[in-house]
Design a protein around this motif. Structure first.
Motif, PDB file in Angstrom:
ATOM      1  N   ALA A  81       0.826  -1.206   0.000  1.00 57.26           N
ATOM      2  CA  ALA A  81       0.000   0.000   0.000  1.00 57.26           C
ATOM      3  C   ALA A  81       0.866   1.264   0.000  1.00 57.26           C
ATOM      4  CB  ALA A  81      -0.942  -0.002   1.201  1.00 57.26           C
ATOM      5  N   ALA A  82       1.943   1.260   0.761  1.00 57.73           N
ATOM      6  CA  ALA A  82       2.856   2.406   0.779  1.00 57.73           C
ATOM      7  C   ALA A  82       3.503   2.605  -0.588  1.00 57.73           C
ATOM      8  CB  ALA A  82       3.925   2.220   1.855  1.00 57.73           C
ATOM      9  N   ALA A  83       3.860   1.514  -1.227  1.00 60.04           N
ATOM     10  CA  ALA A  83       4.449   1.596  -2.570  1.00 60.04           C
ATOM     11  C   ALA A  83       3.439   2.149  -3.565  1.00 60.04           C
ATOM     12  CB  ALA A  83       4.943   0.224  -3.017  1.00 60.04           C
ATOM     13  N   MET A  84       2.188   1.742  -3.430  1.00 63.78           N
ATOM     14  CA  MET A  84       1.147   2.258  -4.326  1.00 63.78           C
ATOM     15  C   MET A  84       1.055   3.780  -4.213  1.00 63.78           C
ATOM     16  SD  MET A  84      -0.253  -0.233  -6.086  1.00 63.78           S
ATOM     17  CE  MET A  84      -1.588   0.719  -6.768  1.00 63.78           C
ATOM     18  N   GLU A  85       1.141   4.301  -2.997  1.00 65.77           N
ATOM     19  CA  GLU A  85       1.087   5.756  -2.804  1.00 65.77           C
ATOM     20  C   GLU A  85       2.272   6.451  -3.457  1.00 65.77           C
ATOM     21  OE1 GLU A  85       0.180   7.390   1.014  1.00 65.77           O
ATOM     22  OE2 GLU A  85      -1.029   5.629   1.534  1.00 65.77           O
ATOM     23  N   ASP A  86       3.446   5.821  -3.390  1.00 66.50           N
ATOM     24  CA  ASP A  86       4.648   6.408  -3.991  1.00 66.50           C
ATOM     25  C   ASP A  86       4.628   6.356  -5.512  1.00 66.50           C
ATOM     26  OD1 ASP A  86       5.717   6.812  -1.464  1.00 66.50           O
ATOM     27  OD2 ASP A  86       7.069   5.081  -1.564  1.00 66.50           O
ATOM     28  N   LEU A  87       4.118   5.262  -6.064  1.00 63.83           N
ATOM     29  CA  LEU A  87       4.298   4.980  -7.490  1.00 63.83           C
ATOM     30  C   LEU A  87       3.104   5.316  -8.371  1.00 63.83           C
ATOM     31  CD1 LEU A  87       6.044   1.514  -7.085  1.00 63.83           C
ATOM     32  CD2 LEU A  87       7.146   3.736  -7.499  1.00 63.83           C
ATOM     33  N   TYR A  88       1.921   5.421  -7.797  1.00 63.59           N
ATOM     34  CA  TYR A  88       0.696   5.606  -8.579  1.00 63.59           C
ATOM     35  C   TYR A  88       0.009   6.931  -8.245  1.00 63.59           C
ATOM     36  CZ  TYR A  88       0.623   0.756 -10.249  1.00 63.59           C
ATOM     37  OH  TYR A  88       0.903  -0.437 -10.883  1.00 63.59           O
ATOM     38  N   VAL A  89      -0.691   7.496  -9.213  1.00 64.44           N
ATOM     39  CA  VAL A  89      -1.538   8.670  -8.968  1.00 64.44           C
ATOM     40  C   VAL A  89      -2.681   8.257  -8.040  1.00 64.44           C
ATOM     41  CG1 VAL A  89      -0.963   9.732 -11.200  1.00 64.44           C
ATOM     42  CG2 VAL A  89      -3.007   8.281 -11.000  1.00 64.44           C
ATOM     43  N   ALA A  90      -3.446   9.218  -7.570  1.00 65.74           N
ATOM     44  CA  ALA A  90      -4.518   8.945  -6.607  1.00 65.74           C
ATOM     45  C   ALA A  90      -5.584   7.980  -7.138  1.00 65.74           C
ATOM     46  CB  ALA A  90      -5.166  10.248  -6.159  1.00 65.74           C
ATOM     47  N   ASP A  91      -5.936   8.083  -8.406  1.00 63.82           N
ATOM     48  CA  ASP A  91      -6.991   7.237  -8.983  1.00 63.82           C
ATOM     49  C   ASP A  91      -6.506   6.514 -10.233  1.00 63.82           C
ATOM     50  OD1 ASP A  91      -9.087   7.904  -7.124  1.00 63.82           O
ATOM     51  OD2 ASP A  91      -9.113   9.892  -8.053  1.00 63.82           O
ATOM     52  N   PRO A  92      -5.588   5.555 -10.093  1.00 66.35           N
ATOM     53  CA  PRO A  92      -5.053   4.861 -11.264  1.00 66.35           C
ATOM     54  C   PRO A  92      -6.030   3.822 -11.806  1.00 66.35           C
ATOM     55  CG  PRO A  92      -4.167   3.870  -9.293  1.00 66.35           C
ATOM     56  CD  PRO A  92      -4.998   5.049  -8.850  1.00 66.35           C
ATOM     57  N   VAL A  93      -5.764   3.418 -13.033  1.00 62.89           N
ATOM     58  CA  VAL A  93      -6.533   2.346 -13.669  1.00 62.89           C
ATOM     59  C   VAL A  93      -5.553   1.342 -14.239  1.00 62.89           C
ATOM     60  CG1 VAL A  93      -8.206   1.764 -15.475  1.00 62.89           C
ATOM     61  CG2 VAL A  93      -8.394   3.943 -14.257  1.00 62.89           C
ATOM     62  N   MET A  94      -5.821   0.050 -13.997  1.00 63.18           N
ATOM     63  CA  MET A  94      -5.009  -1.029 -14.555  1.00 63.18           C
ATOM     64  C   MET A  94      -5.889  -1.849 -15.489  1.00 63.18           C
ATOM     65  SD  MET A  94      -2.788  -4.035 -12.670  1.00 63.18           S
ATOM     66  CE  MET A  94      -4.190  -4.873 -11.929  1.00 63.18           C
ATOM     67  N   TYR A  95      -5.378  -2.073 -16.689  1.00 62.44           N
ATOM     68  CA  TYR A  95      -6.087  -2.859 -17.695  1.00 62.44           C
ATOM     69  C   TYR A  95      -5.410  -4.215 -17.816  1.00 62.44           C
ATOM     70  CZ  TYR A  95      -7.817   1.774 -18.877  1.00 62.44           C
ATOM     71  OH  TYR A  95      -8.380   3.023 -18.825  1.00 62.44           O
ATOM     72  N   GLU A  96      -6.120  -5.250 -17.405  1.00 63.79           N
ATOM     73  CA  GLU A  96      -5.660  -6.624 -17.554  1.00 63.79           C
ATOM     74  C   GLU A  96      -6.411  -7.227 -18.734  1.00 63.79           C
ATOM     75  OE1 GLU A  96      -4.572  -8.364 -13.344  1.00 63.79           O
ATOM     76  OE2 GLU A  96      -6.710  -8.009 -13.522  1.00 63.79           O
ATOM     77  N   PRO A  97      -5.944  -8.375 -19.227  1.00 62.13           N
ATOM     78  CA  PRO A  97      -6.656  -8.975 -20.363  1.00 62.13           C
ATOM     79  C   PRO A  97      -8.133  -9.246 -20.102  1.00 62.13           C
ATOM     80  CG  PRO A  97      -4.511  -9.993 -20.106  1.00 62.13           C
ATOM     81  CD  PRO A  97      -4.711  -9.087 -18.918  1.00 62.13           C
ATOM     82  N   THR A  98      -8.482  -9.546 -18.857  1.00 60.16           N
ATOM     83  CA  THR A  98      -9.876  -9.907 -18.571  1.00 60.16           C
ATOM     84  C   THR A  98     -10.581  -8.952 -17.602  1.00 60.16           C
ATOM     85  OG1 THR A  98      -9.177 -11.367 -16.780  1.00 60.16           O
ATOM     86  CG2 THR A  98      -9.422 -12.365 -18.976  1.00 60.16           C
ATOM     87  N   ALA A  99      -9.932  -7.853 -17.231  1.00 60.82           N
ATOM     88  CA  ALA A  99     -10.550  -6.962 -16.247  1.00 60.82           C
ATOM     89  C   ALA A  99      -9.965  -5.554 -16.337  1.00 60.82           C
ATOM     90  CB  ALA A  99     -10.339  -7.504 -14.836  1.00 60.82           C
ATOM     91  N   VAL A 100     -10.736  -4.608 -15.842  1.00 60.44           N
ATOM     92  CA  VAL A 100     -10.270  -3.244 -15.640  1.00 60.44           C
ATOM     93  C   VAL A 100     -10.359  -3.001 -14.135  1.00 60.44           C
ATOM     94  CG1 VAL A 100     -10.680  -0.797 -16.108  1.00 60.44           C
ATOM     95  CG2 VAL A 100     -11.064  -2.498 -17.917  1.00 60.44           C
ATOM     96  N   VAL A 101      -9.241  -2.615 -13.538  1.00 58.02           N
ATOM     97  CA  VAL A 101      -9.152  -2.451 -12.085  1.00 58.02           C
ATOM     98  C   VAL A 101      -8.903  -0.973 -11.793  1.00 58.02           C
ATOM     99  CG1 VAL A 101      -7.946  -3.196 -10.013  1.00 58.02           C
ATOM    100  CG2 VAL A 101      -8.165  -4.773 -11.962  1.00 58.02           C
ATOM    101  N   THR A 102      -9.729  -0.390 -10.931  1.00 58.00           N
ATOM    102  CA  THR A 102      -9.647   1.034 -10.651  1.00 58.00           C
ATOM    103  C   THR A 102      -9.301   1.289  -9.190  1.00 58.00           C
ATOM    104  OG1 THR A 102     -11.324   1.449 -12.345  1.00 58.00           O
ATOM    105  CG2 THR A 102     -10.919   3.210 -10.778  1.00 58.00           C
ATOM    106  N   GLY A 103      -8.303   2.132  -8.967  1.00 52.23           N
ATOM    107  CA  GLY A 103      -7.925   2.556  -7.621  1.00 52.23           C
ATOM    108  C   GLY A 103      -6.710   1.828  -7.084  1.00 52.23           C
ATOM    109  N   ARG A 104      -5.993   2.534  -6.227  1.00 51.61           N
ATOM    110  CA  ARG A 104      -4.776   1.975  -5.631  1.00 51.61           C
ATOM    111  C   ARG A 104      -5.055   0.694  -4.845  1.00 51.61           C
ATOM    112  NH1 ARG A 104      -2.393   7.479  -2.942  1.00 51.61           N
ATOM    113  NH2 ARG A 104      -1.428   8.378  -4.809  1.00 51.61           N
TER     114      ARG A 104
END
Length: 132
Positions: A37-60
């Motif tokens: 979780a600490a790494a997510m705060e350092d590396l990602y914007v507040a509301d990131p989006v990750m696109y996987e082959p089968t899903a879209v994941v929103t938020g740290r």
């Protein structure tokens, strides 16, 4: 407009290699939820989006949860490893990687990241087809 806007001519590029390697090590290889979780705060914007082959994941928190589930699913020896150097320009960086238990390679792919103000805004996880 951000002073680090990569679409502005002459704007400095982010360190794609550091950012994408840190994402593998500190997020997708981190087994401790608090450290992830600490790494997510350092590396990602507040509301990131990750696109996987089968899903879209929103938020740290949701992205961190996906990383934790992967590690749990594949066991204690499973890890992601960077292949080569990251490349990128104009706010888009890519890094090839492989993953598996120990020295075994179970999956390969590429992470493509949109970077805004030095942090990952959008992450596309591109898996290579299985070779038989």
């Amino acid at each position: 407009m951000s002073t680090n806007d990569p679409t502005v001519p002459g704007a400095p590029e982010p360190d794609f290699g550091h950012l994408l390697r840190a994402n593998l090590e500190r997020v997708f290889n981190e087994r401790d939820p608090a450290r992830r979780a600490a790494a997510m705060e350092d590396l990602y914007v507040a509301d990131p989006v990750m696109y996987e082959p089968t899903a879209v994941v929103t938020g740290r928190a949701a992205i961190a949860e996906v990383a934790g589930r992967l590690l749990e699913q594949f066991g204690p020896g499973f890890a992601f490893h960077a292949d080569g150097v990251a490349v990128g320009h104009h706010g888009l960086g890519t890094l090839r990687w492989h993953a598996g238990p120990g020295e075994e390679v179970a999956v390969t792919g590429t992470d493509a990241a949109q970077v805004v103000d030095g942090r990952i805004s959008r992450l596309w996880v591109l898996l290579d087809p299985a070779v038989r």
